[in-house]
Design a protein around this motif. Structure first.
Motif, PDB file in Angstrom:
ATOM      1  N   ASP A 209      68.795 -20.164 -53.561  1.00 44.00           N
ATOM      2  CA  ASP A 209      67.719 -19.615 -54.397  1.00 44.00           C
ATOM      3  C   ASP A 209      66.994 -20.737 -55.146  1.00 44.00           C
ATOM      4  O   ASP A 209      65.762 -20.748 -55.213  1.00 44.00           O
ATOM      5  N   ALA A 210      67.764 -21.681 -55.679  1.00 42.64           N
ATOM      6  CA  ALA A 210      67.146 -22.806 -56.395  1.00 42.64           C
ATOM      7  C   ALA A 210      66.265 -23.624 -55.443  1.00 42.64           C
ATOM      8  O   ALA A 210      65.138 -23.997 -55.799  1.00 42.64           O
ATOM      9  N   GLU A 211      66.768 -23.885 -54.259  1.00 42.19           N
ATOM     10  CA  GLU A 211      65.977 -24.662 -53.301  1.00 42.19           C
ATOM     11  C   GLU A 211      64.713 -23.915 -52.911  1.00 42.19           C
ATOM     12  O   GLU A 211      63.641 -24.512 -52.806  1.00 42.19           O
ATOM     13  N   ASN A 212      64.830 -22.613 -52.737  1.00 42.22           N
ATOM     14  CA  ASN A 212      63.665 -21.797 -52.398  1.00 42.22           C
ATOM     15  C   ASN A 212      62.595 -21.866 -53.485  1.00 42.22           C
ATOM     16  O   ASN A 212      61.403 -21.774 -53.205  1.00 42.22           O
ATOM     17  N   LYS A 213      63.032 -22.064 -54.725  1.00 43.22           N
ATOM     18  CA  LYS A 213      62.100 -22.145 -55.859  1.00 43.22           C
ATOM     19  C   LYS A 213      61.628 -23.572 -56.120  1.00 43.22           C
ATOM     20  O   LYS A 213      60.895 -23.816 -57.070  1.00 43.22           O
ATOM     21  N   GLY A 214      62.077 -24.522 -55.294  1.00 46.32           N
ATOM     22  CA  GLY A 214      61.625 -25.897 -55.425  1.00 46.32           C
ATOM     23  C   GLY A 214      62.489 -26.791 -56.291  1.00 46.32           C
ATOM     24  O   GLY A 214      62.147 -27.942 -56.539  1.00 46.32           O
ATOM     25  N   TYR A 215      63.609 -26.299 -56.724  1.00 50.63           N
ATOM     26  CA  TYR A 215      64.519 -27.075 -57.573  1.00 50.63           C
ATOM     27  C   TYR A 215      65.607 -27.699 -56.693  1.00 50.63           C
ATOM     28  O   TYR A 215      66.729 -27.203 -56.614  1.00 50.63           O
ATOM     29  N   LYS A 216      65.283 -28.780 -56.040  1.00 47.11           N
ATOM     30  CA  LYS A 216      66.223 -29.401 -55.105  1.00 47.11           C
ATOM     31  C   LYS A 216      67.435 -29.993 -55.813  1.00 47.11           C
ATOM     32  O   LYS A 216      68.532 -29.979 -55.277  1.00 47.11           O
ATOM     33  N   GLY A 217      67.245 -30.512 -57.016  1.00 50.68           N
ATOM     34  CA  GLY A 217      68.371 -31.056 -57.768  1.00 50.68           C
ATOM     35  C   GLY A 217      69.327 -29.961 -58.215  1.00 50.68           C
ATOM     36  O   GLY A 217      70.553 -30.117 -58.122  1.00 50.68           O
ATOM     37  N   VAL A 218      68.779 -28.861 -58.711  1.00 51.08           N
ATOM     38  CA  VAL A 218      69.604 -27.718 -59.101  1.00 51.08           C
ATOM     39  C   VAL A 218      70.339 -27.194 -57.865  1.00 51.08           C
ATOM     40  O   VAL A 218      71.526 -26.879 -57.918  1.00 51.08           O
ATOM     41  N   ALA A 219      69.623 -27.120 -56.746  1.00 51.66           N
ATOM     42  CA  ALA A 219      70.239 -26.685 -55.491  1.00 51.66           C
ATOM     43  C   ALA A 219      71.418 -27.591 -55.138  1.00 51.66           C
ATOM     44  O   ALA A 219      72.481 -27.110 -54.730  1.00 51.66           O
TER      45      ALA A 219
ATOM     46  N   LEU B  57      78.911 -17.296 -54.029  1.00 57.23           N
ATOM     47  CA  LEU B  57      77.963 -17.132 -55.134  1.00 57.23           C
ATOM     48  C   LEU B  57      77.198 -18.429 -55.370  1.00 57.23           C
ATOM     49  O   LEU B  57      75.969 -18.427 -55.497  1.00 57.23           O
ATOM     50  N   TYR B  58      77.910 -19.551 -55.434  1.00 59.84           N
ATOM     51  CA  TYR B  58      77.250 -20.829 -55.712  1.00 59.84           C
ATOM     52  C   TYR B  58      76.380 -21.280 -54.546  1.00 59.84           C
ATOM     53  O   TYR B  58      75.335 -21.901 -54.760  1.00 59.84           O
ATOM     54  N   LEU B  59      76.767 -20.938 -53.333  1.00 56.98           N
ATOM     55  CA  LEU B  59      75.899 -21.230 -52.194  1.00 56.98           C
ATOM     56  C   LEU B  59      74.617 -20.411 -52.302  1.00 56.98           C
ATOM     57  O   LEU B  59      73.517 -20.924 -52.056  1.00 56.98           O
ATOM     58  N   SER B  60      74.736 -19.166 -52.702  1.00 61.35           N
ATOM     59  CA  SER B  60      73.565 -18.315 -52.892  1.00 61.35           C
ATOM     60  C   SER B  60      72.655 -18.876 -53.987  1.00 61.35           C
ATOM     61  O   SER B  60      71.422 -18.899 -53.846  1.00 61.35           O
ATOM     62  N   MET B  61      73.244 -19.349 -55.072  1.00 61.22           N
ATOM     63  CA  MET B  61      72.459 -19.959 -56.150  1.00 61.22           C
ATOM     64  C   MET B  61      71.754 -21.222 -55.643  1.00 61.22           C
ATOM     65  O   MET B  61      70.592 -21.458 -55.966  1.00 61.22           O
ATOM     66  N   SER B  62      72.469 -22.018 -54.847  1.00 64.07           N
ATOM     67  CA  SER B  62      71.886 -23.229 -54.287  1.00 64.07           C
ATOM     68  C   SER B  62      70.656 -22.893 -53.443  1.00 64.07           C
ATOM     69  O   SER B  62      69.600 -23.528 -53.568  1.00 64.07           O
TER      70      SER B  62
ATOM     71  N   TRP C 139      73.256 -29.352 -57.251  1.00 60.71           N
ATOM     72  CA  TRP C 139      74.332 -29.102 -58.212  1.00 60.71           C
ATOM     73  C   TRP C 139      75.170 -27.903 -57.757  1.00 60.71           C
ATOM     74  O   TRP C 139      76.399 -27.956 -57.734  1.00 60.71           O
ATOM     75  N   PHE C 140      74.488 -26.831 -57.358  1.00 63.62           N
ATOM     76  CA  PHE C 140      75.213 -25.635 -56.919  1.00 63.62           C
ATOM     77  C   PHE C 140      75.870 -25.828 -55.556  1.00 63.62           C
ATOM     78  O   PHE C 140      76.915 -25.245 -55.290  1.00 63.62           O
ATOM     79  N   PHE C 141      75.295 -26.658 -54.706  1.00 63.57           N
ATOM     80  CA  PHE C 141      75.910 -26.950 -53.414  1.00 63.57           C
ATOM     81  C   PHE C 141      77.235 -27.680 -53.621  1.00 63.57           C
ATOM     82  O   PHE C 141      78.223 -27.387 -52.947  1.00 63.57           O
ATOM     83  N   VAL C 142      77.266 -28.598 -54.581  1.00 60.25           N
ATOM     84  CA  VAL C 142      78.523 -29.279 -54.914  1.00 60.25           C
ATOM     85  C   VAL C 142      79.533 -28.261 -55.463  1.00 60.25           C
ATOM     86  O   VAL C 142      80.714 -28.306 -55.118  1.00 60.25           O
ATOM     87  N   GLN C 143      79.050 -27.324 -56.290  1.00 58.87           N
ATOM     88  CA  GLN C 143      79.940 -26.268 -56.794  1.00 58.87           C
ATOM     89  C   GLN C 143      80.533 -25.469 -55.630  1.00 58.87           C
ATOM     90  O   GLN C 143      81.716 -25.138 -55.642  1.00 58.87           O
ATOM     91  N   TRP C 144      79.693 -25.166 -54.651  1.00 58.26           N
ATOM     92  CA  TRP C 144      80.140 -24.439 -53.461  1.00 58.26           C
ATOM     93  C   TRP C 144      81.284 -25.193 -52.780  1.00 58.26           C
ATOM     94  O   TRP C 144      82.310 -24.603 -52.427  1.00 58.26           O
ATOM     95  N   GLN C 145      81.123 -26.489 -52.618  1.00 55.93           N
ATOM     96  CA  GLN C 145      82.158 -27.305 -51.982  1.00 55.93           C
ATOM     97  C   GLN C 145      83.444 -27.303 -52.814  1.00 55.93           C
ATOM     98  O   GLN C 145      84.546 -27.202 -52.267  1.00 55.93           O
ATOM     99  N   GLU C 146      83.299 -27.420 -54.125  1.00 53.34           N
ATOM    100  CA  GLU C 146      84.481 -27.434 -54.996  1.00 53.34           C
ATOM    101  C   GLU C 146      85.249 -26.120 -54.931  1.00 53.34           C
ATOM    102  O   GLU C 146      86.488 -26.123 -54.910  1.00 53.34           O
TER     103      GLU C 146
END
Length: 174
Positions: A30-40, A23-28, A42-49
């Protein structure tokens, strides 16, 4: 030895943690696709955790000579209307995980399985942190919801988040 009920519940939790990671990888993405690299980020770190959380439980079952049983991961959403909605869904998901961890702790307590109870304390504490982090992100996103410059600043701030391996997986200092 773990009871069959606890063994099954921990295996289910491993798969739930992997679903959360997905789920968090998917959010990452989607955020990157929308241009929010920082949000992406944040969610990528969540994915790792979340992968760490699954690995901790896998290690625990292996250490107790119990079989880890991976199951297919159900599909996750792939698109959100806003960054705020991503963080709201994150809090909803973390509350579900908290309930699942509490259920595991309850089973361990009923079984008088003190080793499992002890291991689950880390997860109980982690969930307090996860929910607080999600609430903080909701507050931050609500604060800048209609302010493009504020969202830009928040996105830049989230880009600085770094991954730190979960304590139970950290390599001891030599």
């Amino acid at each position: 030895m773990l009871s069959q009920q606890l063994h099954t519940a921990i295996n289910d939790q491993i798969n739930a943690e992997l679903w959360s990671a997905y789920l968090y990888l998917s959010m990452s993405l989607d955020a990157e696709n929308k241009g929010y690299k920082g949000v992406a980020n944040w969610f990528f770190v969540q994915w790792q955790e979340e992968q760490d959380h699954a690995r901790i439980l896998m290690n625990y079952l292996n250490s107790r000579d119990m079989k880890v049983e991976l199951k297919p991961i159900p599909e996750v959403p792939t698109q959100w209307d806003s960054v705020l909605e991503m963080f709201r869904e994150t809090l909803r998901q973390e509350k579900i995980v908290t309930g699942r961890i509490n259920k595991l702790a309850g089973i361990a307590a009923e079984d008088r399985d003190f080793a499992s109870s002890n291991m689950l304390v880390w997860f109980i504490d982690e969930q307090i942190e996860e929910e607080e982090s999600a609430r903080d992100m909701i507050f931050a996103a609500e604060s800048v919801e209609s302010d493009k410059y504020g969202m830009y600043q928040l996105d830049k701030e989230l880009a600085t988040r770094t991954y730190t391996p979960a304590t139970p997986l950290a390599t001891p200092a030599e």
